[in-house]
Every structure is written in C-alpha cells, then in structure tokens.
Scaffold this motif. Structure first.
Motif, PDB file in Angstrom:
ATOM      1  N   ASP A 111      92.435  24.264  35.849  1.00  0.00           N
ATOM      2  CA  ASP A 111      93.125  25.344  35.649  1.00  0.00           C
ATOM      3  C   ASP A 111      93.579  26.068  37.111  1.00  0.00           C
ATOM      4  OD1 ASP A 111      93.606  28.171  34.908  1.00  0.00           O
ATOM      5  OD2 ASP A 111      91.671  28.567  33.856  1.00  0.00           O
ATOM      6  N   THR A 113      94.465  29.092  37.740  1.00  0.00           N
ATOM      7  CA  THR A 113      94.685  30.480  37.942  1.00  0.00           C
ATOM      8  C   THR A 113      93.005  31.002  38.304  1.00  0.00           C
ATOM      9  OG1 THR A 113      93.546  30.816  35.451  1.00  0.00           O
ATOM     10  CG2 THR A 113      95.856  30.743  35.838  1.00  0.00           C
ATOM     11  N   ASP A 117      97.963  21.738  34.507  1.00  0.00           N
ATOM     12  CA  ASP A 117      98.914  22.650  34.959  1.00  0.00           C
ATOM     13  C   ASP A 117      99.387  22.279  36.168  1.00  0.00           C
ATOM     14  OD1 ASP A 117      99.726  25.107  36.384  1.00  0.00           O
ATOM     15  OD2 ASP A 117      98.171  26.341  35.729  1.00  0.00           O
ATOM     16  N   LYS A 161      99.351  30.802  31.910  1.00  0.00           N
ATOM     17  CA  LYS A 161      98.846  31.848  32.391  1.00  0.00           C
ATOM     18  C   LYS A 161      99.328  32.376  33.609  1.00  0.00           C
ATOM     19  CE  LYS A 161      94.507  30.988  31.847  1.00  0.00           C
ATOM     20  NZ  LYS A 161      93.122  30.974  31.878  1.00  0.00           N
TER      21      LYS A 161
END
Length: 336
Positions: A106, A108, A279, A333
C-alpha cells in the motif's frame, strides 16, 4: 468523401497492425516469488498484457529474494522482485539493478505489512509474541518475515538472541509447524492463509500492525535501463495495467495465481488476496519506507552502513507512465 476517408483510415489501421506484427516482441526474463506477492506478473503473462506492449516476458519462479538476486547476478534474468527487507543488502553487495515500478504494498503509507503473520499451535503454551523467548521459530532467514518478527520482538522487549531461528524455506513452513519441529513460524502470503486453512490447531499471534514497510518493487538491471529505456518504459506500463486488472478482477487473479504458486488452491488464494495491495506507484511513503527498512537492517546487523534510496530506486519511468497513462492509476487511493 466520408467513405473515402473511412477507407483510407481502415487501410492505415491495417498497415499499423501489420507493422506492429512484423516487429517481434522483445524478450525479457523476470525472477519472481512463487507466492501471492507477484500476482500481477502472473496475470500480465497469462492475459497477454505484456505481449500487447511488445514484451515477451518469461517468469522464473523462485522461493526467496536471495534466490532472485542470485538469478540476476548469474545473468539468468534481467528483472527481479525486490523487497525492501532484503534488497538493500543485495545492492550493498554489488547488485547492479534499480526498482522502476511497484509490485506489492500500500503506497499511501510508510507501513504496509498486512501480508506478514506469525503463527503457533494449540498446546505450545504460547499466546503472545513475548512468549517466543526460549522457543524455536521457523522462517526464511534474511527474508521479510525475519525482519518483521525481529522488529516485533524488539517492540515487545524481547532480545533477538533469546529466540532460536531455524531457516525454513517458505514452501515447508506449513508442514514444519504442523509437524511440531518448531513452536511457531513467521510467514508471508499465501502461507499464512495456507496455515489457517490446512493446520486445524493453528493459532495466530500477529498479523501486520504497521511495524515495517513491506514493499516490493520490480528492479531491472542498470545496463538494461541505460541501453533500452524505451523497453523499460513499456515494461512499467505492462505492470501498471496488469496490477489494475488484478485489482479489478481479484477472483480471476486468484485462479491464475494457483497455476504459479505450488500447493495453492483458489479458496486459499482468494483469502490471501484480501491481505494484499498491488500498487505500481513509487511514492514519498515508499521512499521513507526504504530509509526506515535500511535503518532496521543496520540495527539487525544485516547491512553494514546506511544505503541511499537512489542506489536502489529509479523514479523516472513510473513518474512518466503515471502522466502518460493516468487511467491505469485512477482506481487507487491518493497518496497524501
């Protein structure tokens, strides 16, 4: 006039297709793990995504990052999966490659360790991480689960030398725990989900928790980056598209993964994917995670000295692709 224009356009389209068809896809070989961390690579090959971008990608499926590094150094592949938990060590030892696109994690946040877990069995008397002191733990030494458990033990006030670590290949972790030759194991997916499904008396001790930044980039040999930047860019586009396909079609991606990861069935693969994030971006959080992983590796005496992120990461390709193909990132995101 419209018909003439349409005919000319159709002829032009056929000529473009013929020209594209006349140019053979460029061969590339990538070393990847026989686990859930590289599902987009499996998807990209099986769905013809890399071929669409002019790349004939062959996958060499291995068990650990250390094996991948050896394959690259031996000239067997040009691309490897590079986990931050061990890749800086390979770079320090002379690995001439840089991560150009994200594969797993992830992006983010600086911390992304949901795929990593620690398991014991009923009857061991172990109910929490602190109780691993004086016990035997099986894991791939030098891998991500090794780093994760080391950080977790330190946070719980347990010195690493109080635990006996046994080097167990990922594919043997389930049977090793089930057979009782260790008191606990530390694993990444799909092996955590396999333990949950196959070991009836398995007990989870920890999963994730934001202890480390478990990220995998795909690293390409620096001579390929220097000589064939356009090829590298096409590979990055392929990874981005395959990653998005995986995110949008998780059940199909899980089914594809069963054909690449030994001993994996679709039910377990779907369960494992719930803990995964694919991602392709390399964000400031990813860079911060590299730096923190390097500090951890130095503290654990696996790395002799701090290693700047620029020595293991090359940003220009993913940054270019994010601008040229924004649709491939639209479902992700934002990375604040």
């Amino acid at each position: 006039m419209k018909r003439v224009i349409g005919t000319v356009a159709a002829v032009a389209a056929v000529m473009v297709v013929m020209t594209a068809g006349a140019q053979a896809p460029a061969p590339l070989a990538a070393a990847v793990g026989g686990n859930m961390n590289h599902v987009p690579s499996f998807v990209g090959v099986e769905k013809g995504i890399f071929l669409k971008h002019g790349i004939d990608l062959k996958l060499k499926v291995l068990s650990t990052g250390q094996e991948m590094s050896k394959a690259l150094q031996a000239g067997e592949v040009q691309i490897i999966g590079s986990a931050f938990s061990n890749y800086p060590v390979a770079v320090e030892r002379g690995m001439a490659a840089k991560g150009v696109v994200g594969m797993m994690g992830d992006r983010t946040s600086r911390y992304s360790d949901a795929p990593v877990s620690v398991w014991t069995r009923k009857g061991t008397g172990i109910t929490k991480i602190e109780e691993l002191a004086g016990r035997k733990v099986g894991l791939p030494v030098g891998g991500t689960s090794d780093e994760y458990l080391g950080v977790l033990l330190a946070r719980k006030g347990v010195a690493r030398d109080k635990v006996t670590f046994l080097n167990v290949p990922p594919g043997n972790l389930v049977s090793t725990l089930q057979g009782g030759s260790v008191d606990a194991v530390a694993v990444w997916e799909p092996f955590g989900s396999l333990i949950q499904a196959k070991v009836p008396d398995a007990v989870p001790l920890a999963r994730g928790g934001g202890y480390i930044g478990y990220y995998i980039n795909m690293a390409i040999r620096t001579d390929v980056i220097d000589k064939s930047p356009e090829l590298v860019e096409r590979y990055v586009i392929g990874v981005a598209e395959a990653s998005q396909y995986t995110r949008k079609n998780p059940d199909e991606a899980a089914e594809i993964a069963t054909r690449w990861a030994p001993g994996l069935d679709a039910v377990v693969a779907r369960q494992a994917l719930r803990h995964m994030t694919f991602d392709p971006r390399i964000t400031p959080h990813t860079i911060a995670a590299w730096e923190e992983n390097v500090r951890t590796l130095v503290e654990q005496k696996k790395l002799r000295a701090p290693l700047a992120w620029q020595q293991g990461i090359e940003l220009r390709f993913i940054e270019k692709v994010m601008k040229s193909h924004p649709q491939l990132f639209a479902d992700l995101k934002p990375a604040p």
